[in-house]
Scaffold this active site. Structure first.
Site, PDB file in Angstrom:
ATOM      1  N   GLU A 260     -25.766 -11.407 -25.443  1.00 16.23           N
ATOM      2  CA  GLU A 260     -27.168 -11.629 -25.814  1.00 16.23           C
ATOM      3  C   GLU A 260     -27.214 -12.222 -27.221  1.00 16.23           C
ATOM      4  O   GLU A 260     -26.822 -11.559 -28.175  1.00 16.23           O
ATOM      5  CB  GLU A 260     -27.937 -10.306 -25.743  1.00 16.23           C
ATOM      6  CG  GLU A 260     -28.015  -9.797 -24.306  1.00 16.23           C
ATOM      7  CD  GLU A 260     -28.930  -8.598 -24.097  1.00 16.23           C
ATOM      8  OE1 GLU A 260     -29.487  -8.097 -25.089  1.00 16.23           O
ATOM      9  OE2 GLU A 260     -29.081  -8.176 -22.952  1.00 16.23           O
ATOM     10  N   HIS A 281     -34.405  -9.901 -22.930  1.00 19.84           N
ATOM     11  CA  HIS A 281     -34.336  -8.458 -23.258  1.00 19.84           C
ATOM     12  C   HIS A 281     -35.643  -7.954 -23.900  1.00 19.84           C
ATOM     13  O   HIS A 281     -35.642  -7.484 -25.036  1.00 19.84           O
ATOM     14  CB  HIS A 281     -33.138  -8.171 -24.178  1.00 19.84           C
ATOM     15  CG  HIS A 281     -32.690  -6.737 -24.112  1.00 19.84           C
ATOM     16  ND1 HIS A 281     -31.398  -6.343 -24.319  1.00 19.84           N
ATOM     17  CD2 HIS A 281     -33.375  -5.593 -23.862  1.00 19.84           C
ATOM     18  CE1 HIS A 281     -31.293  -5.031 -24.201  1.00 19.84           C
ATOM     19  NE2 HIS A 281     -32.501  -4.548 -23.919  1.00 19.84           N
TER      20      HIS A 281
HETATM   21  P1  NAD Z   1     -31.880   7.864 -17.905  1.00 20.45           P
HETATM   22  O1  NAD Z   1     -30.749   8.481 -18.634  1.00 20.45           O
HETATM   23  O2  NAD Z   1     -33.191   8.575 -17.863  1.00 20.45           O
HETATM   24  O3  NAD Z   1     -31.454   7.554 -16.391  1.00 20.45           O
HETATM   25  C1  NAD Z   1     -30.212   7.022 -16.039  1.00 20.45           C
HETATM   26  C2  NAD Z   1     -29.809   7.620 -14.696  1.00 20.45           C
HETATM   27  O4  NAD Z   1     -28.591   7.000 -14.273  1.00 20.45           O
HETATM   28  C3  NAD Z   1     -29.533   9.135 -14.735  1.00 20.45           C
HETATM   29  O5  NAD Z   1     -30.303   9.808 -13.762  1.00 20.45           O
HETATM   30  C4  NAD Z   1     -28.026   9.257 -14.450  1.00 20.45           C
HETATM   31  O6  NAD Z   1     -27.682  10.425 -13.715  1.00 20.45           O
HETATM   32  C5  NAD Z   1     -27.774   7.984 -13.652  1.00 20.45           C
HETATM   33  N1  NAD Z   1     -26.380   7.554 -13.672  1.00 20.45           N
HETATM   34  C6  NAD Z   1     -25.491   7.573 -14.704  1.00 20.45           C
HETATM   35  N2  NAD Z   1     -24.305   7.064 -14.306  1.00 20.45           N
HETATM   36  C7  NAD Z   1     -24.443   6.727 -12.996  1.00 20.45           C
HETATM   37  C8  NAD Z   1     -23.564   6.165 -12.028  1.00 20.45           C
HETATM   38  N3  NAD Z   1     -22.299   5.866 -12.330  1.00 20.45           N
HETATM   39  N4  NAD Z   1     -24.043   5.964 -10.781  1.00 20.45           N
HETATM   40  C9  NAD Z   1     -25.313   6.295 -10.449  1.00 20.45           C
HETATM   41  N5  NAD Z   1     -26.187   6.832 -11.320  1.00 20.45           N
HETATM   42  C10 NAD Z   1     -25.760   7.043 -12.579  1.00 20.45           C
HETATM   43  O7  NAD Z   1     -32.050   6.395 -18.551  1.00 20.45           O
HETATM   44  P2  NAD Z   1     -33.349   5.476 -18.538  1.00 20.45           P
HETATM   45  O8  NAD Z   1     -34.174   5.756 -19.751  1.00 20.45           O
HETATM   46  O9  NAD Z   1     -33.974   5.526 -17.195  1.00 20.45           O
HETATM   47  O10 NAD Z   1     -32.672   4.030 -18.786  1.00 20.45           O
HETATM   48  C11 NAD Z   1     -32.008   3.352 -17.730  1.00 20.45           C
HETATM   49  C12 NAD Z   1     -31.368   2.066 -18.235  1.00 20.45           C
HETATM   50  O11 NAD Z   1     -32.375   1.194 -18.793  1.00 20.45           O
HETATM   51  C13 NAD Z   1     -30.318   2.230 -19.337  1.00 20.45           C
HETATM   52  O12 NAD Z   1     -29.260   1.339 -19.083  1.00 20.45           O
HETATM   53  C14 NAD Z   1     -31.030   1.754 -20.589  1.00 20.45           C
HETATM   54  O13 NAD Z   1     -30.111   1.270 -21.529  1.00 20.45           O
HETATM   55  C15 NAD Z   1     -31.899   0.651 -20.008  1.00 20.45           C
HETATM   56  N6  NAD Z   1     -33.032   0.264 -20.850  1.00 20.45           N
HETATM   57  C16 NAD Z   1     -33.312  -1.080 -20.955  1.00 20.45           C
HETATM   58  C17 NAD Z   1     -34.384  -1.502 -21.736  1.00 20.45           C
HETATM   59  C18 NAD Z   1     -34.718  -2.960 -21.839  1.00 20.45           C
HETATM   60  O14 NAD Z   1     -35.234  -3.376 -22.870  1.00 20.45           O
HETATM   61  N7  NAD Z   1     -34.505  -3.754 -20.806  1.00 20.45           N
HETATM   62  C19 NAD Z   1     -35.159  -0.565 -22.434  1.00 20.45           C
HETATM   63  C20 NAD Z   1     -34.864   0.790 -22.265  1.00 20.45           C
HETATM   64  C21 NAD Z   1     -33.786   1.196 -21.472  1.00 20.45           C
END
Ligand code: NAD
Length: 307
Positions: A260, A281
Protein backbone atom coordinates in the site's frame (compact mmCIF):
# COMPACT_ATOMS: atom_id res chain seq x y z
CA UNK A 1 -1.44 14.58 33.99
CA UNK A 2 -0.08 15.93 30.71
CA UNK A 3 -1.34 14.48 27.46
CA UNK A 4 0.10 15.05 23.99
CA UNK A 5 -2.08 14.38 20.95
CA UNK A 6 0.46 13.97 18.14
CA UNK A 7 -1.87 13.30 15.20
CA UNK A 8 -5.09 14.60 13.70
CA UNK A 9 -7.58 13.17 16.23
CA UNK A 10 -11.27 14.16 16.35
CA UNK A 11 -11.84 17.05 18.81
CA UNK A 12 -14.14 14.91 20.95
CA UNK A 13 -11.02 13.32 22.48
CA UNK A 14 -9.36 16.50 23.76
CA UNK A 15 -12.68 18.03 24.83
CA UNK A 16 -13.59 15.05 27.01
CA UNK A 17 -10.09 14.81 28.50
CA UNK A 18 -9.93 18.53 29.33
CA UNK A 19 -13.35 18.33 30.96
CA UNK A 20 -12.03 15.48 33.10
CA UNK A 21 -9.16 17.70 34.30
CA UNK A 22 -6.28 16.54 32.10
CA UNK A 23 -3.86 19.04 30.57
CA UNK A 24 -3.98 18.40 26.81
CA UNK A 25 -1.68 19.72 24.10
CA UNK A 26 -2.33 19.08 20.41
CA UNK A 27 0.49 18.95 17.87
CA UNK A 28 -1.10 17.13 14.92
CA UNK A 29 1.78 17.75 12.50
CA UNK A 30 4.74 17.17 14.81
CA UNK A 31 7.71 15.39 13.23
CA UNK A 32 9.35 12.31 14.71
CA UNK A 33 12.48 14.35 15.48
CA UNK A 34 10.53 16.99 17.44
CA UNK A 35 8.46 14.37 19.23
CA UNK A 36 11.67 12.72 20.40
CA UNK A 37 12.85 16.04 21.90
CA UNK A 38 9.69 16.82 23.89
CA UNK A 39 8.19 13.42 24.73
CA UNK A 40 9.70 13.40 28.25
CA UNK A 41 7.27 16.24 29.20
CA UNK A 42 4.20 14.03 28.86
CA UNK A 43 2.47 11.23 30.76
CA UNK A 44 0.24 10.10 27.92
CA UNK A 45 0.73 10.11 24.14
CA UNK A 46 -2.21 9.80 21.74
CA UNK A 47 -1.60 9.04 18.04
CA UNK A 48 -3.32 7.71 14.94
CA UNK A 49 -1.31 6.11 12.12
CA UNK A 50 0.80 9.02 10.82
CA UNK A 51 3.51 9.35 13.43
CA UNK A 52 5.88 6.45 14.09
CA UNK A 53 6.40 5.84 17.80
CA UNK A 54 9.81 4.29 17.41
CA UNK A 55 12.17 2.76 19.96
CA UNK A 56 14.30 5.93 20.23
CA UNK A 57 11.22 8.07 20.97
CA UNK A 58 10.15 5.55 23.63
CA UNK A 59 13.64 5.59 25.16
CA UNK A 60 13.34 9.36 25.69
CA UNK A 61 9.83 9.03 27.16
CA UNK A 62 10.90 9.00 30.78
CA UNK A 63 7.47 10.00 32.17
CA UNK A 64 5.24 8.21 29.69
CA UNK A 65 2.69 5.77 31.15
CA UNK A 66 0.43 5.15 28.17
CA UNK A 67 0.37 5.28 24.37
CA UNK A 68 -3.15 5.43 22.94
CA UNK A 69 -3.65 4.58 19.26
CA UNK A 70 -6.97 5.88 17.93
CA UNK A 71 -7.56 3.11 15.39
CA UNK A 72 -6.88 -0.59 14.99
CA UNK A 73 -3.35 -1.36 13.73
CA UNK A 74 -0.38 -0.99 16.07
CA UNK A 75 2.15 -1.24 13.21
CA UNK A 76 3.33 2.38 13.84
CA UNK A 77 4.16 1.72 17.50
CA UNK A 78 7.10 -0.29 18.82
CA UNK A 79 4.87 -2.11 21.30
CA UNK A 80 7.67 -4.36 22.54
CA UNK A 81 9.92 -1.39 23.41
CA UNK A 82 6.98 0.34 25.15
CA UNK A 83 6.03 -2.70 27.21
CA UNK A 84 9.65 -3.25 28.23
CA UNK A 85 9.57 0.22 29.80
CA UNK A 86 6.22 -0.49 31.47
CA UNK A 87 4.31 1.79 29.10
CA UNK A 88 0.80 0.49 28.40
CA UNK A 89 -0.41 0.53 24.76
CA UNK A 90 -4.14 0.67 23.99
CA UNK A 91 -6.16 1.03 20.78
CA UNK A 92 -9.81 1.36 19.70
CA UNK A 93 -10.49 -1.61 17.41
CA UNK A 94 -14.28 -1.32 17.76
CA UNK A 95 -14.48 2.17 16.22
CA UNK A 96 -14.53 1.17 12.57
CA UNK A 97 -16.86 -1.84 12.63
CA UNK A 98 -19.84 -0.09 11.02
CA UNK A 99 -17.67 1.93 8.62
CA UNK A 100 -15.97 -1.23 7.26
CA UNK A 101 -19.22 -3.23 7.17
CA UNK A 102 -20.98 -0.50 5.19
CA UNK A 103 -18.04 -0.20 2.77
CA UNK A 104 -18.11 -3.98 2.29
CA UNK A 105 -21.83 -3.96 1.45
CA UNK A 106 -21.40 -0.99 -0.89
CA UNK A 107 -18.57 -2.81 -2.71
CA UNK A 108 -20.70 -5.96 -3.07
CA UNK A 109 -23.63 -3.96 -4.47
CA UNK A 110 -21.40 -1.98 -6.81
CA UNK A 111 -19.53 -5.04 -8.08
CA UNK A 112 -22.56 -7.24 -8.71
CA UNK A 113 -24.68 -4.52 -10.24
CA UNK A 114 -21.83 -2.95 -12.25
CA UNK A 115 -22.84 0.51 -11.06
CA UNK A 116 -19.23 1.73 -11.34
CA UNK A 117 -19.24 1.04 -15.09
CA UNK A 118 -22.53 2.86 -15.63
CA UNK A 119 -21.26 5.89 -13.67
CA UNK A 120 -18.00 6.00 -15.65
CA UNK A 121 -19.89 5.75 -18.94
CA UNK A 122 -22.25 8.63 -18.12
CA UNK A 123 -19.33 10.80 -17.03
CA UNK A 124 -17.98 10.31 -20.57
CA UNK A 125 -21.26 11.78 -21.86
CA UNK A 126 -22.62 8.41 -23.03
CA UNK A 127 -26.06 6.78 -22.62
CA UNK A 128 -25.28 3.05 -22.93
CA UNK A 129 -28.46 1.89 -21.21
CA UNK A 130 -28.51 -1.57 -22.83
CA UNK A 131 -24.93 -2.41 -21.77
CA UNK A 132 -25.56 -2.37 -18.05
CA UNK A 133 -27.15 -5.53 -16.80
CA UNK A 134 -26.17 -6.63 -13.33
CA UNK A 135 -27.01 -9.13 -10.62
CA UNK A 136 -29.10 -8.90 -7.46
CA UNK A 137 -28.01 -9.76 -3.93
CA UNK A 138 -31.36 -11.34 -3.05
CA UNK A 139 -31.09 -15.14 -2.57
CA UNK A 140 -27.33 -15.17 -3.25
CA UNK A 141 -25.09 -16.95 -0.74
CA UNK A 142 -22.58 -14.72 1.03
CA UNK A 143 -19.69 -16.60 2.65
CA UNK A 144 -18.10 -14.66 5.49
CA UNK A 145 -14.64 -15.77 6.59
CA UNK A 146 -14.03 -14.35 10.10
CA UNK A 147 -17.19 -13.90 12.15
CA UNK A 148 -15.86 -11.22 14.52
CA UNK A 149 -16.98 -7.61 14.93
CA UNK A 150 -16.97 -6.69 11.22
CA UNK A 151 -18.00 -10.12 9.94
CA UNK A 152 -21.10 -10.01 12.16
CA UNK A 153 -21.99 -6.46 11.10
CA UNK A 154 -21.69 -7.51 7.43
CA UNK A 155 -23.85 -10.60 8.09
CA UNK A 156 -26.59 -8.51 9.69
CA UNK A 157 -26.68 -6.12 6.74
CA UNK A 158 -26.56 -8.92 4.15
CA UNK A 159 -29.55 -10.60 5.84
CA UNK A 160 -31.52 -7.38 5.31
CA UNK A 161 -30.95 -7.83 1.55
CA UNK A 162 -32.39 -11.34 1.68
CA UNK A 163 -29.01 -13.02 1.23
CA UNK A 164 -28.23 -16.48 2.59
CA UNK A 165 -25.30 -16.06 4.95
CA UNK A 166 -22.80 -18.79 5.74
CA UNK A 167 -19.85 -18.15 8.07
CA UNK A 168 -16.53 -19.73 8.96
CA UNK A 169 -14.41 -18.85 12.00
CA UNK A 170 -11.92 -20.75 14.14
CA UNK A 171 -13.84 -19.57 17.20
CA UNK A 172 -17.61 -19.93 16.85
CA UNK A 173 -19.88 -17.55 18.69
CA UNK A 174 -22.92 -19.85 18.95
CA UNK A 175 -25.16 -17.20 20.54
CA UNK A 176 -24.64 -14.78 17.60
CA UNK A 177 -25.13 -17.58 15.05
CA UNK A 178 -28.52 -18.45 16.53
CA UNK A 179 -29.66 -14.88 17.12
CA UNK A 180 -28.71 -13.78 13.59
CA UNK A 181 -29.95 -17.01 11.97
CA UNK A 182 -26.80 -17.53 9.95
CA UNK A 183 -25.37 -20.91 8.97
CA UNK A 184 -22.05 -22.16 10.19
CA UNK A 185 -19.84 -23.82 7.59
CA UNK A 186 -18.31 -27.04 8.89
CA UNK A 187 -15.01 -26.14 7.23
CA UNK A 188 -13.37 -23.45 5.14
CA UNK A 189 -13.65 -25.77 2.14
CA UNK A 190 -17.42 -26.03 2.60
CA UNK A 191 -17.79 -22.24 2.72
CA UNK A 192 -15.68 -21.84 -0.42
CA UNK A 193 -17.74 -24.44 -2.30
CA UNK A 194 -21.13 -23.00 -1.37
CA UNK A 195 -20.67 -19.22 -1.67
CA UNK A 196 -21.56 -16.95 -4.58
CA UNK A 197 -19.70 -14.10 -2.89
CA UNK A 198 -16.86 -14.49 -0.37
CA UNK A 199 -15.99 -11.68 2.02
CA UNK A 200 -12.84 -11.72 4.17
CA UNK A 201 -12.90 -10.43 7.77
CA UNK A 202 -10.02 -12.25 9.50
CA UNK A 203 -6.94 -10.61 11.04
CA UNK A 204 -3.56 -11.10 9.38
CA UNK A 205 -1.78 -13.97 11.15
CA UNK A 206 0.62 -16.70 10.05
CA UNK A 207 -2.46 -18.89 9.41
CA UNK A 208 -4.37 -16.33 7.35
CA UNK A 209 -1.49 -15.04 5.19
CA UNK A 210 -2.36 -16.05 1.61
CA UNK A 211 -5.41 -17.95 2.86
CA UNK A 212 -6.84 -17.18 -0.57
CA UNK A 213 -4.46 -18.77 -3.10
CA UNK A 214 -4.66 -20.94 -6.21
CA UNK A 215 -5.66 -24.04 -4.16
CA UNK A 216 -8.44 -22.35 -2.19
CA UNK A 217 -9.63 -20.46 -5.30
CA UNK A 218 -9.90 -23.85 -7.08
CA UNK A 219 -12.52 -24.88 -4.49
CA UNK A 220 -14.70 -21.81 -5.19
CA UNK A 221 -17.64 -21.77 -7.58
CA UNK A 222 -16.80 -20.72 -11.11
CA UNK A 223 -18.15 -17.19 -11.37
CA UNK A 224 -17.82 -16.41 -7.64
CA UNK A 225 -16.91 -12.94 -6.41
CA UNK A 226 -14.38 -12.07 -3.72
CA UNK A 227 -14.35 -9.03 -1.45
CA UNK A 228 -11.41 -8.04 0.76
CA UNK A 229 -11.68 -5.22 3.29
CA UNK A 230 -9.48 -6.98 5.89
CA UNK A 231 -5.74 -7.06 5.07
CA UNK A 232 -4.09 -7.30 1.65
CA UNK A 233 -1.76 -10.18 2.54
CA UNK A 234 -4.71 -12.51 3.14
CA UNK A 235 -4.96 -12.91 -0.65
CA UNK A 236 -2.14 -14.11 -2.88
CA UNK A 237 -2.54 -11.31 -5.42
CA UNK A 238 -0.80 -13.14 -8.28
CA UNK A 239 -3.16 -16.12 -7.87
CA UNK A 240 -6.19 -13.81 -7.73
CA UNK A 241 -5.06 -12.06 -10.90
CA UNK A 242 -4.85 -15.41 -12.74
CA UNK A 243 -8.30 -16.49 -11.49
CA UNK A 244 -9.86 -13.22 -12.66
CA UNK A 245 -8.16 -13.36 -16.05
CA UNK A 246 -9.15 -16.99 -16.65
CA UNK A 247 -12.80 -16.36 -15.74
CA UNK A 248 -12.70 -18.72 -12.74
CA UNK A 249 -13.78 -15.73 -10.62
CA UNK A 250 -16.31 -13.20 -11.92
CA UNK A 251 -14.93 -10.21 -10.05
CA UNK A 252 -13.20 -8.78 -6.99
CA UNK A 253 -13.56 -5.72 -4.81
CA UNK A 254 -10.55 -4.73 -2.72
CA UNK A 255 -9.92 -2.03 -0.12
CA UNK A 256 -6.57 -3.48 0.99
CA UNK A 257 -3.43 -4.57 -0.87
CA UNK A 258 -0.24 -6.53 -0.31
CA UNK A 259 1.66 -3.27 -0.92
CA UNK A 260 0.00 0.00 0.00
CA UNK A 261 0.14 1.82 -2.31
CA UNK A 262 0.31 -1.09 -4.79
CA UNK A 263 3.67 -1.09 -6.64
CA UNK A 264 4.25 -4.49 -8.23
CA UNK A 265 3.26 -4.99 -11.90
CA UNK A 266 0.77 -7.79 -11.04
CA UNK A 267 -0.95 -5.50 -8.51
CA UNK A 268 -1.22 -2.71 -11.08
CA UNK A 269 -2.56 -5.13 -13.70
CA UNK A 270 -5.18 -6.40 -11.23
CA UNK A 271 -6.45 -2.87 -10.49
CA UNK A 272 -6.91 -2.21 -14.22
CA UNK A 273 -9.04 -5.34 -14.88
CA UNK A 274 -12.60 -4.41 -15.87
CA UNK A 275 -14.10 -6.81 -13.30
CA UNK A 276 -12.12 -5.40 -10.35
CA UNK A 277 -13.07 -2.41 -8.22
CA UNK A 278 -10.70 -0.93 -5.67
CA UNK A 279 -10.56 1.72 -2.93
CA UNK A 280 -7.35 2.99 -1.25
CA UNK A 281 -7.80 1.45 2.25
CA UNK A 282 -10.66 3.73 3.25
CA UNK A 283 -12.52 1.18 5.39
CA UNK A 284 -12.30 3.16 8.63
CA UNK A 285 -12.57 6.57 7.04
CA UNK A 286 -15.94 7.89 8.07
CA UNK A 287 -16.38 10.97 10.22
CA UNK A 288 -18.54 8.89 12.54
CA UNK A 289 -15.84 6.24 13.06
CA UNK A 290 -13.17 8.84 13.79
CA UNK A 291 -15.45 10.57 16.33
CA UNK A 292 -16.30 7.22 17.91
CA UNK A 293 -12.59 6.28 18.20
CA UNK A 294 -11.76 9.63 19.79
CA UNK A 295 -14.60 9.24 22.29
CA UNK A 296 -13.63 5.66 23.21
CA UNK A 297 -9.97 6.66 23.65
CA UNK A 298 -10.87 9.57 25.98
CA UNK A 299 -13.23 7.38 28.02
CA UNK A 300 -10.61 4.64 28.40
CA UNK A 301 -7.95 7.13 29.55
CA UNK A 302 -10.38 8.65 32.04
CA UNK A 303 -11.17 5.14 33.35
CA UNK A 304 -7.46 4.36 33.77
CA UNK A 305 -6.11 7.68 35.08
CA UNK A 306 -9.05 9.95 35.94
CA UNK A 307 -9.70 11.05 39.49
P1 NAD B 1 -12.23 -9.33 15.10
O1 NAD B 1 -11.04 -9.69 15.91
O2 NAD B 1 -13.44 -8.80 15.80
O3 NAD B 1 -12.70 -10.58 14.22
C1 NAD B 1 -11.80 -11.41 13.53
C2 NAD B 1 -12.38 -12.82 13.55
O4 NAD B 1 -11.53 -13.66 12.76
C3 NAD B 1 -12.44 -13.46 14.95
O5 NAD B 1 -13.75 -13.92 15.22
C4 NAD B 1 -11.43 -14.63 14.88
O6 NAD B 1 -11.82 -15.75 15.66
C5 NAD B 1 -11.43 -14.93 13.39
N1 NAD B 1 -10.23 -15.62 12.94
C6 NAD B 1 -8.93 -15.42 13.32
N2 NAD B 1 -8.12 -16.26 12.64
C7 NAD B 1 -8.91 -17.01 11.83
C8 NAD B 1 -8.65 -18.05 10.90
N3 NAD B 1 -7.41 -18.50 10.69
N4 NAD B 1 -9.71 -18.60 10.26
C9 NAD B 1 -10.97 -18.18 10.49
N5 NAD B 1 -11.28 -17.20 11.36
C10 NAD B 1 -10.26 -16.62 12.02
O7 NAD B 1 -11.70 -8.27 14.01
P2 NAD B 1 -12.55 -7.19 13.21
O8 NAD B 1 -12.56 -5.90 13.98
O9 NAD B 1 -13.82 -7.80 12.77
O10 NAD B 1 -11.57 -6.94 11.95
C11 NAD B 1 -11.52 -7.88 10.89
C12 NAD B 1 -10.46 -7.48 9.87
O11 NAD B 1 -10.76 -6.17 9.33
C13 NAD B 1 -9.03 -7.37 10.40
O12 NAD B 1 -8.15 -7.90 9.43
C14 NAD B 1 -8.78 -5.88 10.48
O13 NAD B 1 -7.41 -5.59 10.35
C15 NAD B 1 -9.58 -5.40 9.27
N6 NAD B 1 -9.91 -3.98 9.29
C16 NAD B 1 -9.80 -3.29 8.11
C17 NAD B 1 -10.12 -1.93 8.07
C18 NAD B 1 -10.03 -1.17 6.78
O14 NAD B 1 -9.77 0.02 6.82
N7 NAD B 1 -10.29 -1.78 5.64
C19 NAD B 1 -10.53 -1.27 9.24
C20 NAD B 1 -10.66 -2.02 10.41
C21 NAD B 1 -10.34 -3.38 10.43
Amino acid sequence: MKILIADEVHEECSEKLKKAGFEVEEKPNITNEDLKKIINNYDILIVRGRIKVTRDIIENATNLKLIGRVGVGLDNIDVEAAERRGIKVINTPQMSTIAVAELTISLILNLLRGTYRAIESMKKGLWEKKSFYGNELFNKTLGIIGFGRIGKAVAERAKAFGMKVIVYDIFMDQESLERMKVTRASSLEELLRLSDIISLHVPLTKDTKHLINSSTIALMRTGAYIINTSRGEIINTKDLLEALKSGKLAGAALDVFENEPPKEPWEKELIQLPNVITTPHIGAQTYEAQAEGAKIMAENIIKLFGR
